[in-house]
Design an enzyme around this catalytic site. Structure first.
Site, mmCIF file in Angstrom:
data_model
loop_
_atom_site.group_PDB
_atom_site.id
_atom_site.type_symbol
_atom_site.label_atom_id
_atom_site.label_comp_id
_atom_site.label_asym_id
_atom_site.label_seq_id
_atom_site.Cartn_x
_atom_site.Cartn_y
_atom_site.Cartn_z
ATOM 1 N N GLU A 1 0.829 -1.212 0.000
ATOM 2 C CA GLU A 1 0.000 0.000 0.000
ATOM 3 C C GLU A 1 0.862 1.261 0.000
ATOM 4 O O GLU A 1 0.714 2.145 0.846
ATOM 5 C CB GLU A 1 -0.971 -0.044 1.183
ATOM 6 C CG GLU A 1 -1.862 -1.284 1.137
ATOM 7 C CD GLU A 1 -2.803 -1.424 2.315
ATOM 8 O OE1 GLU A 1 -2.795 -0.542 3.198
ATOM 9 O OE2 GLU A 1 -3.553 -2.422 2.371
ATOM 10 N N GLU B 1 -4.544 -9.145 -1.295
ATOM 11 C CA GLU B 1 -4.908 -8.941 0.111
ATOM 12 C C GLU B 1 -6.323 -8.417 0.210
ATOM 13 O O GLU B 1 -6.703 -7.456 -0.454
ATOM 14 C CB GLU B 1 -3.943 -7.969 0.802
ATOM 15 C CG GLU B 1 -4.243 -7.789 2.286
ATOM 16 C CD GLU B 1 -3.248 -6.864 2.975
ATOM 17 O OE1 GLU B 1 -2.029 -7.014 2.743
ATOM 18 O OE2 GLU B 1 -3.681 -5.982 3.731
#
Length: 459
Positions: free
Chosen positions: A216, A319
């Protein structure tokens, strides 16, 4: 590419239901000529839960086999994951010339993963700068997963080692929005990741198929003052530089077959933006696009898929997680992924966690394990039936996914009834031979909700 029609010898339907009242029927057509990719598998990231519980064989059996295992009095059908993502940690508690790691005041201890490169004195993995006894529990679970058949292993990083960070805090920069990797350590981060991959291969017979140096990276919540876990913001230009270094470092260690995946952006829209701005050189280093599912029901999944296709990259949902223990959100978003993102693998974040996030309720700090959530049984309907090697087909709807095994001529359909009780009809008329008329179709059913835990065969 055109595909011939296929015969169906076996049909398996798994169903997820919400409310048991009569309603109108729905019909969808399965297209045997479609090809949305060969399924690679289902999996989980190890990290926090494995660092807490990595020595337990029962948990390895539950998540990485399909055998039935007893956990706290509940017989659980194993999920049969074949993908395990291992987190190369960023934390160590040593002092380097009087300098030590800075810890966020809100850091949750179980989310600190012990790293291997503990000081900058030497890049040699045989030197005292490296601690290969670190992170023993997470390593143990990786080994257990591999021995039980997990055949796709990925190495990923949440943050560079703390001493590479500008503020020496692996939770992020002081404002959360700016790069926290020191510019002179861009290559060091690549060296660290590649060295870990090489050491695991040489010393622990563990080969990572892929390596992702980010987690991220475009997010603005990696804040060293408020962070609860390891994380690091990377501007896209920094990502590109690190990717170029990483390919060189992997190749120089004889790991040319280890592919790079990137960038594990949290949102679909961020992933698309990153892909559009990495530049051709960095894109050329990537073999697969990894994206997270935290935009849930929003965002342009199709844009990420289109860009991955345009650039010739594989695509994973690497994810996903949320706090809805009933499994309703998981089923909804997973089906959206299968229809619009069209990944070839799907990975759940933390299978053991609290607050509805875990497939099994657990406290990774207190190291206590409770009961499986209904979400566990919902995911089981997908993971236990859609198998690696199957071809994903166009199911014709957003409430079902379909997969075909050419070797056994087996068709699997996983569907969700979002409304009242009704028939879900599947038109197989486009198949060359739709099985034997009147043949029994094996069906599995699970109720979505907080109270009913079941995976029953209704044949």
């Amino acid at each position: 590419m055109a595909h011939s029609l296929h015969a169906v010898g076996h049909i398996l339907v798994t169903a997820l239901a919400i409310i048991p009242f009569a309603f109108a029927d729905l019909t969808t057509t399965i297209d045997p000529s479609s090809n949305w990719g060969t399924w690679e598998g289902w999996g989980t990231s190890l990290a926090w839960w494995a660092a807490a519980f990595g020595t337990r064989d029962d948990l390895a059996n539950i998540f990485f086999t399909t055998q039935t295992t007893n956990l706290n009095g509940v017989s659980l059908p194993g999920l049969g994951f074949n993908i395990a993502r291992y987190n190369a940690g960023a934390s160590s508690w040593n002092s380097i010339n009087g300098t030590s790691m800075v810890v966020s005041p809100k850091m949750i201890p179980s989310r600190q993963i012990e790293g291997f490169w503990i000081d900058w004195a030497s890049t040699s993995p045989s030197s005292a700068s490296w601690n290969w006894s670190a992170d023993s529990a997470q390593r143990a679970m990786l080994s257990k997963a591999r021995s039980r058949g997990a055949n796709i292993l990925e190495l990923f990083s949440n943050s560079p080692m703390w001493w590479m960070c500008k503020n020496h805090n692996p939770s992020g920069s002081d404002d959360g929005r700016s790069d926290n990797l020191q510019s002179w350590n861009y290559q060091s981060h690549a060296v660290y990741t590649a060295t870990v991959a090489k050491y695991f291969a040489d010393h622990w017979s563990t080969t990572f198929m892929s390596v992702d140096p980010f987690n991220e990276p475009s997010a603005a919540w990696w804040n060293g003052k408020t962070g609860t876990q390891e994380g690091c913001h990377f501007d896209v230009s920094t990502q590109a530089t690190v990717l170029n270094y990483l390919r060189t470092e992997l190749d120089s260690r004889g790991l040319s077959s280890t592919v790079i995946s990137a960038s594990d952006e949290s949102y679909y829209d961020e992933a698309a933006k990153t892909l559009q701005n990495l530049g051709p050189t960095a894109l050329g280093k990537i073999a697969r696009v990894n994206v997270h599912g935290y935009q849930y029901g929003s965002g342009r999944r199709d844009s990420v898929r289109s860009l991955a296709t345009q650039y010739g990259k594989k695509l994973w949902q690497s994810e996903y997680g949320e706090g809805d223990a009933t499994g309703r959100d998981l089923a909804s978003n997973l089906l959206l992924d299968m229809r619009w993102l069209r990944p070839t693998a799907w990975v759940y974040w933390q299978v053991l966690d609290g607050g509805g996030w875990g497939l099994v309720d657990a406290d990774n700090d207190k190291k206590t394990i409770g009961q499986p959530t209904q979400k566990y049984f919902v995911l089981a309907q997908f993971a236990r039936h859609v198998k690696p090697g199957m071809r994903i087909l166009d199911s014709g709807s957003d409430y079902a996914t379909a997969a075909y095994d050419a070797a056994t001529k087996k068709l699997v359909i996983v569907a969700v009834n979002w409304g009242s009780a009704q028939y879900l009809n599947f038109d197989l008329s486009k198949f060359k031979t739709a099985g034997v008329n009147g043949a029994v179709v094996k069906r599995w059913a699970t109720q979505i909700g907080p109270s009913t835990r079941e995976e029953v065969c209704r044949c």
